[in-house]
Scaffold this motif. Structure first.
Motif, PDB file in Angstrom:
ATOM      1  N   ARG A  60     -25.788 -22.335  18.133  1.00  0.00           N
ATOM      2  CA  ARG A  60     -26.698 -21.970  17.043  1.00  0.00           C
ATOM      3  C   ARG A  60     -27.142 -23.241  16.321  1.00  0.00           C
ATOM      4  O   ARG A  60     -26.444 -24.257  16.375  1.00  0.00           O
ATOM      5  N   PRO A  61     -28.262 -23.194  15.621  1.00  0.00           N
ATOM      6  CA  PRO A  61     -28.686 -24.368  14.856  1.00  0.00           C
ATOM      7  C   PRO A  61     -27.734 -24.641  13.692  1.00  0.00           C
ATOM      8  O   PRO A  61     -26.962 -23.769  13.287  1.00  0.00           O
ATOM      9  N   VAL A  82     -21.783 -30.497   9.091  1.00  0.00           N
ATOM     10  CA  VAL A  82     -21.787 -29.779  10.368  1.00  0.00           C
ATOM     11  C   VAL A  82     -22.880 -30.291  11.308  1.00  0.00           C
ATOM     12  O   VAL A  82     -24.004 -30.562  10.889  1.00  0.00           O
ATOM     13  N   PHE A  83     -22.530 -30.406  12.587  1.00  0.00           N
ATOM     14  CA  PHE A  83     -23.523 -30.623  13.634  1.00  0.00           C
ATOM     15  C   PHE A  83     -23.088 -29.819  14.850  1.00  0.00           C
ATOM     16  O   PHE A  83     -21.946 -29.910  15.292  1.00  0.00           O
ATOM     17  N   THR A  84     -24.030 -29.025  15.408  1.00  0.00           N
ATOM     18  CA  THR A  84     -23.700 -28.084  16.471  1.00  0.00           C
ATOM     19  C   THR A  84     -24.254 -28.494  17.833  1.00  0.00           C
ATOM     20  O   THR A  84     -25.246 -29.227  17.920  1.00  0.00           O
ATOM     21  N   SER A  85     -23.635 -27.962  18.876  1.00  0.00           N
ATOM     22  CA  SER A  85     -24.168 -28.159  20.224  1.00  0.00           C
ATOM     23  C   SER A  85     -25.527 -27.483  20.357  1.00  0.00           C
ATOM     24  O   SER A  85     -26.392 -27.944  21.097  1.00  0.00           O
ATOM     25  N   GLY A  86     -25.721 -26.392  19.616  1.00  0.00           N
ATOM     26  CA  GLY A  86     -27.015 -25.720  19.617  1.00  0.00           C
ATOM     27  C   GLY A  86     -28.124 -26.608  19.088  1.00  0.00           C
ATOM     28  O   GLY A  86     -29.240 -26.629  19.624  1.00  0.00           O
ATOM     29  N   GLU A  87     -27.817 -27.369  18.038  1.00  0.00           N
ATOM     30  CA  GLU A  87     -28.806 -28.294  17.471  1.00  0.00           C
ATOM     31  C   GLU A  87     -29.166 -29.378  18.480  1.00  0.00           C
ATOM     32  O   GLU A  87     -30.333 -29.757  18.616  1.00  0.00           O
ATOM     33  N   PHE A 111     -30.084 -15.328  18.857  1.00  0.00           N
ATOM     34  CA  PHE A 111     -31.542 -15.438  18.910  1.00  0.00           C
ATOM     35  C   PHE A 111     -32.068 -16.493  17.933  1.00  0.00           C
ATOM     36  O   PHE A 111     -33.132 -17.069  18.149  1.00  0.00           O
ATOM     37  N   ASP A 112     -31.322 -16.737  16.876  1.00  0.00           N
ATOM     38  CA  ASP A 112     -31.761 -17.696  15.866  1.00  0.00           C
ATOM     39  C   ASP A 112     -31.970 -19.093  16.450  1.00  0.00           C
ATOM     40  O   ASP A 112     -32.746 -19.892  15.926  1.00  0.00           O
ATOM     41  N   LEU A 113     -31.284 -19.382  17.557  1.00  0.00           N
ATOM     42  CA  LEU A 113     -31.399 -20.701  18.181  1.00  0.00           C
ATOM     43  C   LEU A 113     -32.823 -20.990  18.629  1.00  0.00           C
ATOM     44  O   LEU A 113     -33.318 -22.105  18.461  1.00  0.00           O
ATOM     45  N   PHE A 114     -33.495 -19.993  19.198  1.00  0.00           N
ATOM     46  CA  PHE A 114     -34.836 -20.223  19.749  1.00  0.00           C
ATOM     47  C   PHE A 114     -35.911 -19.453  18.968  1.00  0.00           C
ATOM     48  O   PHE A 114     -36.927 -19.048  19.526  1.00  0.00           O
ATOM     49  N   CYS A 133     -28.455 -20.260  28.382  1.00  0.00           N
ATOM     50  CA  CYS A 133     -27.175 -19.566  28.228  1.00  0.00           C
ATOM     51  C   CYS A 133     -26.500 -19.980  26.924  1.00  0.00           C
ATOM     52  O   CYS A 133     -26.187 -21.157  26.724  1.00  0.00           O
ATOM     53  N   THR A 134     -26.264 -18.996  26.059  1.00  0.00           N
ATOM     54  CA  THR A 134     -25.572 -19.255  24.793  1.00  0.00           C
ATOM     55  C   THR A 134     -24.227 -18.534  24.720  1.00  0.00           C
ATOM     56  O   THR A 134     -23.472 -18.722  23.781  1.00  0.00           O
TER      57      THR A 134
END
Length: 272
Positions: A60-61, A82-87, A111-114, A133-134
């Motif tokens: 996720r972002p 925070v820093f995510t793999s999604g970001e 879904f918030d990721l994209f 893939c999330t």
């Protein structure tokens, strides 16, 4: 030899480092509650004016994870790190695949990721240009064989995996992560591009880490510790985490060796 810091605490080595990468899920919280001793340790790092990043393999972002942490009761001055793999994946997707149709493997909560390019999401995997893939679909959480059938005719497509973790503990429940699905795809001969620990992009994108003495703290030998090893950072493994049963039975050094990982320090929990 791995040095045990349970008696001396993180404070005994903190002055040796300028930057700390701290695993979020597993070290600072368990998906249900915050680990209070870890929170205290982060506050002490703040007091020393040391830099730290709460690095997480969350698909996720950053803003979505910060919102979740606020609900858990984490103070703003801590969750802002925070820093995510999604970001990290988003940076790649927006640069390289923003105009390509994709098929999403994962639950609706991701879904918030994209959100910015949701119009490119297709419900038919056959017509997609790549696979994002999330995680696992909500209705197939325990059936990895389901994905073999799904991927059988789509192995030539590239998969972007936003969370390399295989499993995670949510409270007392163990769950599969996106990395488990990606492994199925990879074993079938598919190409996977991973974002998150142990891959360098997530470390390098999160902050300026050049010419700094770094300690990476985590509970996962496959991600947190291997990432530190690959980038030549010192590492501290939290033994009461994802490998707790193995470590209790065999000891941290034997378990680390079995994963081809090196740990400089060990603590049962992150404690100042």
């Amino acid at each position: 030899m791995t040095k045990n810091l349970d008696n001396e605490g993180l404070s005994s080595i903190a002055d040796n480092y300028q930057l700390f990468y701290v695993d979020l899920w597993g070290v600072v919280h368990n998906g249900v509650t915050l680990h209070l001793e870890a929170i205290k340790a982060l506050k002490e790092i703040n007091k020393k004016k040391k830099d730290y990043i709460l690095l997480t393999n969350a698909p996720r972002p950053n803003h979505a994870v910060k919102s979740f942490l606020e609900k858990l009761g984490m103070e703003k001055e801590i969750r802002d790190h925070v820093f995510t793999s999604g970001e990290a994946a988003l940076i790649y997707l927006k640069k390289n695949l923003i105009d390509k149709n994709f098929f999403h493997v994962g639950p609706p909560r991701d879904f918030d990721l994209f959100k910015d390019f949701e119009k490119m999401k297709l419900d038919n995997i056959e017509k997609s240009e790549y696979i994002l893939c999330t995680g696992l679909f909500d209705d197939h959480n325990d059936d990895l064989n389901y994905y073999k059938d799904l991927f059988e005719k789509n192995i030539k497509k590239k998969m972007i995996c936003t969370n390399p973790d295989l499993i995670v503990d949510r409270g007392n429940t163990r769950e599969f992560c996106a990395g488990s699905v990606a492994m199925v795809f990879e074993k079938m001969g598919g190409e996977v591009v991973y974002f998150g620990k142990p891959y360098p992009e997530v470390y390098n994108q999160s902050t300026d880490n050049k010419n700094k003495k770094i300690l990476s703290i985590g509970d996962n030998l496959n991600t947190d510790i291997k990432g530190a090893n690959l980038l030549n950072y010192d590492s501290l493994i939290i033994s009461n985490g994802i490998h707790k049963d193995e470590i209790k039975e065999k000891g941290v050094e034997k378990v680390a060796k079995s994963y081809e990982a090196i740990c400089n320090y060990v603590q049962s929990e992150l404690k100042w």
